[in-house]
Write a protein that holds these residues in place. Sequence first.
Motif, PDB file in Angstrom:
ATOM      1  N   CYS A 126      55.427  -1.103  -3.246  1.00 15.83           N
ATOM      2  CA  CYS A 126      54.460  -0.374  -2.421  1.00 15.83           C
ATOM      3  C   CYS A 126      53.148  -0.237  -3.188  1.00 15.83           C
ATOM      4  O   CYS A 126      53.132   0.265  -4.312  1.00 15.83           O
ATOM      5  N   PRO A 127      52.011  -0.633  -2.600  1.00 15.41           N
ATOM      6  CA  PRO A 127      50.730  -0.599  -3.328  1.00 15.41           C
ATOM      7  C   PRO A 127      49.922   0.680  -3.097  1.00 15.41           C
ATOM      8  O   PRO A 127      48.740   0.720  -3.439  1.00 15.41           O
ATOM      9  N   ASN A 128      50.531   1.723  -2.516  1.00 19.93           N
ATOM     10  CA  ASN A 128      49.822   2.983  -2.257  1.00 19.93           C
ATOM     11  C   ASN A 128      50.149   3.995  -3.356  1.00 19.93           C
ATOM     12  O   ASN A 128      51.317   4.336  -3.562  1.00 19.93           O
TER      13      ASN A 128
ATOM     14  N   ARG B  83      51.847 -15.069  -7.216  1.00 21.35           N
ATOM     15  CA  ARG B  83      52.624 -13.874  -6.868  1.00 21.35           C
ATOM     16  C   ARG B  83      51.691 -12.746  -6.439  1.00 21.35           C
ATOM     17  O   ARG B  83      50.508 -12.715  -6.805  1.00 21.35           O
ATOM     18  N   GLY B  84      52.221 -11.804  -5.661  1.00 15.38           N
ATOM     19  CA  GLY B  84      51.478 -10.633  -5.213  1.00 15.38           C
ATOM     20  C   GLY B  84      52.293  -9.375  -5.416  1.00 15.38           C
ATOM     21  O   GLY B  84      53.514  -9.433  -5.585  1.00 15.38           O
ATOM     22  N   ASN B  85      51.613  -8.227  -5.407  1.00 12.71           N
ATOM     23  CA  ASN B  85      52.303  -6.955  -5.660  1.00 12.71           C
ATOM     24  C   ASN B  85      52.759  -6.264  -4.383  1.00 12.71           C
ATOM     25  O   ASN B  85      53.167  -5.109  -4.428  1.00 12.71           O
ATOM     26  N   ILE B  86      52.687  -6.948  -3.242  1.00 16.27           N
ATOM     27  CA  ILE B  86      53.120  -6.365  -1.967  1.00 16.27           C
ATOM     28  C   ILE B  86      54.375  -7.077  -1.505  1.00 16.27           C
ATOM     29  O   ILE B  86      54.467  -8.312  -1.567  1.00 16.27           O
TER      30      ILE B  86
ATOM     31  N   ARG C 278      45.723  -3.879  -3.907  1.00 16.35           N
ATOM     32  CA  ARG C 278      46.349  -5.180  -3.644  1.00 16.35           C
ATOM     33  C   ARG C 278      45.951  -6.148  -4.761  1.00 16.35           C
ATOM     34  O   ARG C 278      44.773  -6.356  -5.031  1.00 16.35           O
ATOM     35  N   ASN C 279      46.960  -6.719  -5.388  1.00 13.13           N
ATOM     36  CA  ASN C 279      46.722  -7.615  -6.522  1.00 13.13           C
ATOM     37  C   ASN C 279      47.503  -8.905  -6.330  1.00 13.13           C
ATOM     38  O   ASN C 279      48.685  -8.880  -5.993  1.00 13.13           O
TER      39      ASN C 279
END
Length: 415
Positions: free
Chosen positions: A239-241, A210-213, A198-199
């Motif tokens: 998707c962060p997986n 901003r976020g990556n999710i 999660r970033n």
Amino acid sequence: MCETFYKFAMGLREFIKEYFLSFWDYETPKVMVVKNRTLGVIYRGVQCLVITYFIWYVFISQKAYQESETRPESSVYTLMKGTAVHGDDILDMVEYAQPSEGGDVISTILRREVTYNQTQGTCAEYFKVANANCTTDSDCVKGEVDFDGHGRRTGRCVQYYNHTFKTCEIQTWCPVEEYAVVREPALVEAINFTVFIRNSIHFPKFKVLRGNIKDASNKRDMHKYLSKCHYDDEKEPYCPNFRLGYIADQARENFSELCRTGGVIGVFINWHCNLDLDPSHCKPTYSFRRLDLRKDEINSGYYYRFAKYYSKDGVESRTLIKAYGIRLDVIVHGHAGKFSPIPTIISTVTAMTSVGICTIICDWIMLTFIDKNEVYSERKFDEIVKEPTVPISTELSYMNSFGSNHSDLSDGVPL
């Protein structure tokens, strides 16, 4: 001798005088039309190249009209997920992930070398340690500590476990690791382990976070989405997986080889945001690369040691584990740009000024390669010392009488 010095002094005086007087001269450009097809093609071609460079590269590609920010604020949270069967044991993330919940660095164990039931005592030093082999007690110095060895020497020369040769006895955790180690098979199920990354990134100059999710309408939908998705740059960019097998493939590494030696892989999160558009278009891209030197066997790979302590029959004991694995270093880069009038004006003025290089290039070509009879140079450079009191009938004055303000060289100049 005096005459030579006098001539030199006078020449120097004239040079300084001429330089001083010419310093106050005024120079102005002179418009001269040269009707030469070759020179004209070169001039327009160079102009086209300069204009194309500024329009395509400077303004479109590099977005020189924008104010930019390259040092954003960022945070990273990582979590390893997965369960594996290892012999009769079931391993979860607490067993193989270090730390189980971490920041921008997380590692997972792929293979273990275990030394069981070590206790504090005396035993034979490993025979490959320098000066460890001996025949008598006099070969072993009591109290000596070899920092490439395992402990402090007692001064005795003893049999090396079940072998016929002898080594110096040491005080340490016994038995030594190299003699009693048990090498376990690789954890092949780890190829399907997933790491949750999660970033979030903040550009304070533009007040954009901003976020990556991917955003979801509620927490339940978010949890359902995150429990099933796996990252894909086309189908699931939010998707962060990330599967460890996918990370190894993207880094062009063989997963079986990583299980044997371990390795350090960089996960690069790149944010390139054009804030002239809606912030929703600001999306991260990912890249993966091996960071340790795999060609250098001494500096390649990744492993670490840790121990599990316990009491056995009232004696403190431990199990020493040498763990080989993958360490992931998450590295975030960010760049954001937004339109601003100041860089736009600077870039535009620079572009207009750079077009002047075309004239310099063509003047050099004209005076160096085309001006064989020095016709161009005679018309190009004029020196006016004093304006005449009586008009002199010349070609230039004749042209000026009809209102022309430039010379036209179209005839009589061979190429």
